[in-house]
Design a protein around this motif. Sequence first.
Motif, PDB file in Angstrom:
ATOM      1  N   PRO A 114      47.410  42.224  39.484  1.00  0.00           N
ATOM      2  CA  PRO A 114      46.482  43.081  40.232  1.00  0.00           C
ATOM      3  C   PRO A 114      46.313  44.457  39.610  1.00  0.00           C
ATOM      4  O   PRO A 114      45.222  45.038  39.674  1.00  0.00           O
ATOM      5  N   VAL A 115      47.379  44.983  39.012  1.00  0.00           N
ATOM      6  CA  VAL A 115      47.305  46.293  38.356  1.00  0.00           C
ATOM      7  C   VAL A 115      46.329  46.236  37.183  1.00  0.00           C
ATOM      8  O   VAL A 115      45.439  47.091  37.033  1.00  0.00           O
ATOM      9  N   LEU A 116      46.470  45.218  36.347  1.00  0.00           N
ATOM     10  CA  LEU A 116      45.601  45.073  35.180  1.00  0.00           C
ATOM     11  C   LEU A 116      44.149  44.852  35.590  1.00  0.00           C
ATOM     12  O   LEU A 116      43.225  45.434  35.004  1.00  0.00           O
ATOM     13  N   TRP A 117      43.945  44.005  36.597  1.00  0.00           N
ATOM     14  CA  TRP A 117      42.582  43.703  37.016  1.00  0.00           C
ATOM     15  C   TRP A 117      41.913  44.901  37.696  1.00  0.00           C
ATOM     16  O   TRP A 117      40.725  45.172  37.473  1.00  0.00           O
ATOM     17  N   LYS A 118      42.630  45.642  38.509  1.00  0.00           N
ATOM     18  CA  LYS A 118      42.044  46.833  39.141  1.00  0.00           C
ATOM     19  C   LYS A 118      41.565  47.812  38.074  1.00  0.00           C
ATOM     20  O   LYS A 118      40.466  48.379  38.168  1.00  0.00           O
ATOM     21  N   ILE A 135      35.947  37.049  39.667  1.00  0.00           N
ATOM     22  CA  ILE A 135      36.658  36.403  38.551  1.00  0.00           C
ATOM     23  C   ILE A 135      38.159  36.531  38.730  1.00  0.00           C
ATOM     24  O   ILE A 135      38.905  35.562  38.530  1.00  0.00           O
ATOM     25  N   SER A 136      38.634  37.716  39.096  1.00  0.00           N
ATOM     26  CA  SER A 136      40.087  37.889  39.278  1.00  0.00           C
ATOM     27  C   SER A 136      40.596  36.975  40.380  1.00  0.00           C
ATOM     28  O   SER A 136      41.679  36.394  40.265  1.00  0.00           O
ATOM     29  N   ARG A 137      39.815  36.823  41.445  1.00  0.00           N
ATOM     30  CA  ARG A 137      40.225  35.924  42.515  1.00  0.00           C
ATOM     31  C   ARG A 137      40.261  34.481  42.017  1.00  0.00           C
ATOM     32  O   ARG A 137      41.163  33.715  42.370  1.00  0.00           O
ATOM     33  N   ALA A 138      39.291  34.105  41.172  1.00  0.00           N
ATOM     34  CA  ALA A 138      39.272  32.753  40.606  1.00  0.00           C
ATOM     35  C   ALA A 138      40.466  32.516  39.697  1.00  0.00           C
ATOM     36  O   ALA A 138      40.891  31.371  39.509  1.00  0.00           O
ATOM     37  N   GLU A 139      41.031  33.594  39.138  1.00  0.00           N
ATOM     38  CA  GLU A 139      42.223  33.479  38.299  1.00  0.00           C
ATOM     39  C   GLU A 139      43.513  33.491  39.121  1.00  0.00           C
ATOM     40  O   GLU A 139      44.602  33.441  38.559  1.00  0.00           O
ATOM     41  N   GLY A 140      43.383  33.580  40.428  1.00  0.00           N
ATOM     42  CA  GLY A 140      44.563  33.512  41.280  1.00  0.00           C
ATOM     43  C   GLY A 140      45.109  34.847  41.732  1.00  0.00           C
ATOM     44  O   GLY A 140      46.183  34.903  42.357  1.00  0.00           O
ATOM     45  N   LEU A 144      35.494  30.211  33.868  1.00  0.00           N
ATOM     46  CA  LEU A 144      35.779  29.822  35.244  1.00  0.00           C
ATOM     47  C   LEU A 144      34.527  29.416  36.022  1.00  0.00           C
ATOM     48  O   LEU A 144      34.618  29.042  37.193  1.00  0.00           O
ATOM     49  N   GLY A 145      33.370  29.515  35.383  1.00  0.00           N
ATOM     50  CA  GLY A 145      32.127  29.179  36.069  1.00  0.00           C
ATOM     51  C   GLY A 145      31.699  30.214  37.086  1.00  0.00           C
ATOM     52  O   GLY A 145      30.996  29.899  38.055  1.00  0.00           O
ATOM     53  N   VAL A 146      32.108  31.476  36.878  1.00  0.00           N
ATOM     54  CA  VAL A 146      31.739  32.559  37.791  1.00  0.00           C
ATOM     55  C   VAL A 146      30.615  33.378  37.160  1.00  0.00           C
ATOM     56  O   VAL A 146      30.784  33.916  36.061  1.00  0.00           O
TER      57      VAL A 146
END
Length: 313
Positions: free
Chosen positions: A185-189, A231-236, A289-291
């Motif tokens: 989450p830190v990296l994605w934010k 996308i981040s949500r699709a990555e879990g 991811l198809g997003v």
Amino acid sequence: MKVAVIGAGSLGCALAGIFSQGGAEVTVYDRNETLLDTIRRQGVTVKMKDKTIQASRIAADALPGNLRACDVVCVAVKSTQTESLMGELMGSAGQDTVFFTMQSGLENTDLLSAYVPRDHILCGMGFWSMEQKADGEVKLCTLPDHPVELAMLEAGRDAKGVLKDVRKAFEKAGVPAEIKKQPEPVLWKNAIFQSGLQPVVTALRLKIGTIAADENGQWLMQHIWKEGCNISRAEGVEDLWPVFQKLLPELEEHMGECSCAMAEDLLIHHRHTEIAGLNEVIISRGKKLGVPTPVNQSILHVILAMQANMKSV
């Protein structure tokens, strides 16, 4: 704590000032000897909305330098330079040295982990925007209700307590910071925030507050952020959209007169930006991811067009 900061640009100066104010022994490394001379004479100045950090006790030296005695090495170069820098630094750092990155983009920790064990990599993010006003002087805009977030790349590991020491240094310098258990989450934010902020500010050539108050600027920034959150949500990763959904009023209030490093690079210095490490990586992840990422793709092409004709912009 001994800290080396690699790169004396806006991020490097901000980190050097914060760590020095936080009680660390800091050395800045760069290739620009003129810039290093200025830091040796004047130190580093970090101008924030409610205070100014004037750090005079900062050493400055040419790359690569001897990093073996350093507890922390802050990698503060452009993301496009990370890989070549790490190849050059290997052998100059100690076995226990922790490498710290707050660089923009998702792939810097991957590049670092090709050279450094994952349990010796510390990542951080802040809702920050920076402008280098002069050699050794940076304007740092932050959102005060959002502490800097710190996490080890290998979750649950803290090499010799460095993670806690870094947090304490930030806090002592008056910059709130908190430790997170998971790095993703830190990296994605960090990546999502900068992918919306920097290219939109650069393309529109407006201050952050003006964009945050304008319905068209809001639309651009929020849709870029929304695509990144999808996308981040699709990555879990946990759903980050609720955080970004609330940011625009804070940007207007606390970053009103601020610009960003990408605008500075492209519009003032006529040099290439970090767009490939930001929006282009997000687009690539989305494709896998198809997003869909139509707004990211549009802003990418705008910046690439400006970049290809930078002397005309």
